[in-house]
Design a protein around this motif. Structure first.
Motif, mmCIF file in Angstrom:
data_model
loop_
_atom_site.group_PDB
_atom_site.id
_atom_site.type_symbol
_atom_site.label_atom_id
_atom_site.label_comp_id
_atom_site.label_asym_id
_atom_site.label_seq_id
_atom_site.Cartn_x
_atom_site.Cartn_y
_atom_site.Cartn_z
ATOM 1 N N ILE A 11 23.430 -32.487 -27.434
ATOM 2 C CA ILE A 11 24.391 -31.532 -26.889
ATOM 3 C C ILE A 11 25.345 -32.272 -25.948
ATOM 4 O O ILE A 11 24.912 -33.049 -25.095
ATOM 5 C CB ILE A 11 23.672 -30.385 -26.167
ATOM 6 N N ILE A 12 26.635 -32.022 -26.127
ATOM 7 C CA ILE A 12 27.687 -32.720 -25.386
ATOM 8 C C ILE A 12 28.490 -31.692 -24.594
ATOM 9 O O ILE A 12 28.873 -30.655 -25.128
ATOM 10 C CB ILE A 12 28.627 -33.459 -26.360
ATOM 11 N N ALA A 13 28.764 -32.000 -23.330
ATOM 12 C CA ALA A 13 29.554 -31.080 -22.496
ATOM 13 C C ALA A 13 30.530 -31.877 -21.638
ATOM 14 O O ALA A 13 30.169 -32.918 -21.085
ATOM 15 C CB ALA A 13 28.642 -30.240 -21.605
ATOM 16 N N LEU A 14 31.755 -31.364 -21.527
ATOM 17 C CA LEU A 14 32.776 -31.981 -20.689
ATOM 18 C C LEU A 14 33.313 -30.943 -19.711
ATOM 19 O O LEU A 14 33.455 -29.762 -20.067
ATOM 20 C CB LEU A 14 33.918 -32.523 -21.556
ATOM 21 N N ASP A 15 33.620 -31.387 -18.492
ATOM 22 C CA ASP A 15 34.083 -30.461 -17.462
ATOM 23 C C ASP A 15 35.414 -29.809 -17.840
ATOM 24 O O ASP A 15 36.089 -30.231 -18.779
ATOM 25 C CB ASP A 15 34.203 -31.166 -16.109
ATOM 26 N N SER A 16 35.805 -28.801 -17.085
ATOM 27 C CA SER A 16 36.969 -27.992 -17.449
ATOM 28 C C SER A 16 38.299 -28.710 -17.244
ATOM 29 O O SER A 16 39.338 -28.242 -17.703
ATOM 30 C CB SER A 16 36.973 -26.686 -16.644
ATOM 31 N N ASN A 17 38.278 -29.869 -16.544
ATOM 32 C CA ASN A 17 39.494 -30.653 -16.362
ATOM 33 C C ASN A 17 39.515 -31.920 -17.214
ATOM 34 O O ASN A 17 40.529 -32.621 -17.254
ATOM 35 C CB ASN A 17 39.671 -31.051 -14.889
ATOM 36 N N VAL A 45 36.336 -35.367 -27.088
ATOM 37 C CA VAL A 45 35.771 -34.143 -26.533
ATOM 38 C C VAL A 45 36.784 -33.602 -25.530
ATOM 39 O O VAL A 45 37.303 -34.330 -24.695
ATOM 40 C CB VAL A 45 34.423 -34.412 -25.837
ATOM 41 N N LEU A 46 37.085 -32.323 -25.635
ATOM 42 C CA LEU A 46 38.143 -31.712 -24.834
ATOM 43 C C LEU A 46 37.562 -30.906 -23.672
ATOM 44 O O LEU A 46 36.388 -30.512 -23.704
ATOM 45 C CB LEU A 46 39.011 -30.811 -25.723
ATOM 46 N N PRO A 47 38.359 -30.662 -22.640
ATOM 47 C CA PRO A 47 37.866 -29.921 -21.474
ATOM 48 C C PRO A 47 37.225 -28.586 -21.847
ATOM 49 O O PRO A 47 37.752 -27.843 -22.678
ATOM 50 C CB PRO A 47 39.141 -29.694 -20.645
ATOM 51 N N GLY A 48 36.080 -28.319 -21.243
ATOM 52 C CA GLY A 48 35.390 -27.051 -21.439
ATOM 53 C C GLY A 48 34.597 -26.953 -22.728
ATOM 54 O O GLY A 48 33.985 -25.908 -22.986
ATOM 55 N N GLU A 49 34.556 -28.015 -23.514
ATOM 56 C CA GLU A 49 33.843 -27.937 -24.793
ATOM 57 C C GLU A 49 32.340 -28.154 -24.619
ATOM 58 O O GLU A 49 31.891 -28.918 -23.758
ATOM 59 C CB GLU A 49 34.392 -28.959 -25.786
ATOM 60 N N LEU A 50 31.588 -27.478 -25.466
ATOM 61 C CA LEU A 50 30.145 -27.647 -25.576
ATOM 62 C C LEU A 50 29.849 -27.874 -27.056
ATOM 63 O O LEU A 50 30.026 -26.955 -27.874
ATOM 64 C CB LEU A 50 29.412 -26.402 -25.054
ATOM 65 N N ILE A 51 29.465 -29.074 -27.394
ATOM 66 C CA ILE A 51 29.330 -29.472 -28.799
ATOM 67 C C ILE A 51 27.867 -29.767 -29.097
ATOM 68 O O ILE A 51 27.202 -30.501 -28.360
ATOM 69 C CB ILE A 51 30.204 -30.708 -29.100
ATOM 70 N N HIS A 78 32.476 -23.628 -26.672
ATOM 71 C CA HIS A 78 33.045 -23.798 -25.342
ATOM 72 C C HIS A 78 32.143 -23.130 -24.319
ATOM 73 O O HIS A 78 31.639 -22.031 -24.559
ATOM 74 C CB HIS A 78 34.444 -23.174 -25.255
ATOM 75 N N TRP A 79 31.945 -23.812 -23.195
ATOM 76 C CA TRP A 79 31.211 -23.160 -22.109
ATOM 77 C C TRP A 79 32.183 -22.441 -21.172
ATOM 78 O O TRP A 79 31.776 -21.594 -20.390
ATOM 79 C CB TRP A 79 30.356 -24.168 -21.344
ATOM 80 N N THR A 80 33.471 -22.785 -21.279
ATOM 81 C CA THR A 80 34.525 -22.065 -20.551
ATOM 82 C C THR A 80 35.842 -22.259 -21.293
ATOM 83 O O THR A 80 36.042 -23.274 -21.961
ATOM 84 C CB THR A 80 34.669 -22.564 -19.103
ATOM 85 N N THR A 81 36.721 -21.262 -21.164
ATOM 86 C CA THR A 81 38.073 -21.395 -21.713
ATOM 87 C C THR A 81 39.096 -21.553 -20.592
ATOM 88 O O THR A 81 40.287 -21.674 -20.861
ATOM 89 C CB THR A 81 38.424 -20.160 -22.571
ATOM 90 N N LYS A 82 38.619 -21.561 -19.353
ATOM 91 C CA LYS A 82 39.510 -21.762 -18.205
ATOM 92 C C LYS A 82 39.629 -23.254 -17.942
ATOM 93 O O LYS A 82 38.892 -23.822 -17.132
ATOM 94 C CB LYS A 82 38.969 -21.030 -16.970
ATOM 95 N N THR A 83 40.530 -23.884 -18.675
ATOM 96 C CA THR A 83 40.645 -25.339 -18.622
ATOM 97 C C THR A 83 42.066 -25.766 -18.276
ATOM 98 O O THR A 83 43.038 -25.074 -18.583
ATOM 99 C CB THR A 83 40.260 -25.964 -19.975
ATOM 100 N N LYS A 84 42.152 -26.939 -17.660
ATOM 101 C CA LYS A 84 43.437 -27.581 -17.406
ATOM 102 C C LYS A 84 43.203 -29.079 -17.351
ATOM 103 O O LYS A 84 42.506 -29.567 -16.457
ATOM 104 C CB LYS A 84 44.074 -27.101 -16.107
#
Length: 474
Positions: free
Chosen positions: A180-186, A221-227, A238-244
């Motif tokens: 499982i891969i996760a990247l922060d929202s920024n 891997v893009l911000p907010g993604e959960l793969i 996605h664990w969040t869609t509030k990304t920048k």
């Protein structure tokens, strides 16, 4: 001030592979390619038919696995690995990752690149409710939040936990049946996915590690993604869609390897454009252009081309030394500089040298190199820095120490020039850096898409546990 920053911030590299023979050796090769991101500890966890096995220790990858029995004992067709850089006082084996958690009903392994800005608060709350931490690293907080969650399935538990933590993170989690891969929202930290010829997926902090195992790049891997990657393939959630997007600009300036591509942009090419822009902003009369090995060589070649002067190898690096920035104490950094660089007298003697460096953090290295060139006979030394003035600490995963250690935060350009005994000193502008990286043009973003807080103090997200300290220090 910022005492916690020294103990929490780290610059690391992560690597993972799912469904490939010799996963242990592939991970070893991948970590070796990421060695520049962390030199104090390394580890690998493999998955052999649902059983997770771990080996980790202090030292370089080659040192940790110098006894090949430790590597070959890690059987299985999937693995995650980690190289770590810690600050002084925290170089302990308990903090070396991946962290392996053995529960009565399951096993989890976790590897993390980044820094959580609310980890201190969360850790206190978790300890007060009875949680016991195995390490002093903030990376462990996520696993405790996952175990605490009352959600019905693992993915929902992870999503809830990721929405609780703040800061910069690139996480790899291995369970008995998935990676499982996760990247922060920024998207502060880099993370890329590739595929081997047999279709197996590989994930790494930099694409140079994908190249090392002959994996074809698939996507960033893009911000907010959960793969989730498992035997059924890859699922993007996605664990969040509030990304920048606020990608770390220092990855392009210094940390990443020149042959890596970050968000589709080649690091060497970006650095070369930094040198070109620097020459356009601050040309100077000279005889030769010299770059500080190794991360400044690309910028130096760009500067030389733009100003139409010969680019010469005026400094030689001992390739068997580490990076002084990544040494844990100031004393070790200074000794490291003396041992790793030498001026080529036959090249610089009686020359007006334009010396290009990628950045000035503490100033120790620059002062020593200018002296070295003068001692070798350089007539003039003009210092050009291919990034803006580094004035503010980082809180999202790079060890920049306290603000008082950043020379540009309390010295003017002229004061620094005199300290370094340089004939002139100039820095690339923020606009020149943004243009050189070209992320906003490449992705059609409304802003730069970069975290430039090191240079202007404008942090892209709230700093939580560090907010009061920043306010006091401003």
């Amino acid at each position: 001030m910022f005492n916690e920053v020294k103990s929490l911030n780290e610059e690391c590299g992560v690597f993972g592979v799912w469904g490939a023979e010799n996963a242990n050796y592939l991970t070893y090769l991948g970590l070796h390619s990421l060695q520049h991101r962390g030199q104090e500890g390394a580890g690998i966890v493999t998955n052999d038919n649902g059983k997770l096995m771990s080996y980790r220790n202090l030292g370089l990858v080659s040192q940790v696995f110098s006894d090949q029995k430790n590597l070959y004992a890690l059987t299985g067709n999937s693995a995650i690995g980690h190289v770590r850089y810690s600050t002084a006082g925290e170089n302990k084996i308990e903090n070396v990752q991946p962290l392996l958690f053995d529960f009565t009903d399951d096993q989890f392994a976790l590897a993390h690149n980044g820094n959580l800005t609310n980890a201190i608060t969360l850790k206190k709350e978790l300890e007060q409710s009875g949680h016991i931490f195995k390490s002093s690293s903030d990376s462990e907080v996520l696993m405790h939040l996952i175990k605490k969650s009352n959600k019905s399935n693992l993915i929902d538990k992870i999503k809830e936990s990721l929405n609780t933590i703040q800061g910069g993170f690139a996480y790899l989690l291995m369970t008995r049946d998935s990676l499982i891969i996760a990247l922060d929202s920024n998207g502060f930290r880099p993370l890329s996915i590739g595929q081997l010829e047999n279709g197996s997926y590989v994930v790494a902090s930099e694409t140079c590690a994908l190249d090392a195992v002959n994996a074809k790049f698939v996507r960033d891997v893009l911000p907010g993604e959960l793969i989730t990657i498992n035997d059924e393939g890859m699922k993007i959630d996605h664990w969040t869609t509030k990304t920048k997007l606020a990608f770390c600009s220092m990855e392009f300036v210094y940390f990443a390897r020149a042959d890596s591509n970050l968000l589709g942009i080649n690091v060497h090419s970006a650095r070369k454009r930094m040198g070109r822009n620097l020459a356009e902003e601050y040309p100077v009369e000279g005889d030769i252009v010299v770059g500080v090995p190794n991360s400044s060589l690309s910028a130096a070649s760009g500067y030389a081309e733009a100003i139409k002067l010969p680019y010469e190898m005026g400094l030689i690096k001992n390739q068997y030394m580490g990076r002084e920035f990544i040494q844990p104490t100031q004393e070790l950094r200074e000794k490291s500089v003396r041992q790793k660089l030498a001026a080529v007298k036959g090249v610089v003697k009686d020359k007006r040298v334009i010396l290009v460096d990628d950045s000035i953090v503490r100033g120790t290295t620059c002062a020593y190199i200018v002296k070295m060139l003068r001692d070798a006979g350089a007539r003039e030394v003009h210092l050009r820095i291919a990034s803006p003035q580094f004035k503010f600490p980082c809180f999202f995963g790079i060890d920049i120490q306290k603000k008082s250690e950043l020379i540009a935060s309390h010295k003017s350009v002229e004061e620094m020039r005199k300290m370094f005994d340089a004939d002139s000193l100039e820095f690339l502008s923020e606009e020149g850096l943004v243009d050189a990286i070209g992320l906003s043009k490449d992705r059609n973003l409304p802003d730069s898409g970069l975290d430039l807080s090191y240079f202007n103090g404008k942090y892209p997200t709230y700093l939580y546990d560090y907010a009061d300290e920043v306010e006091k220090d401003s």
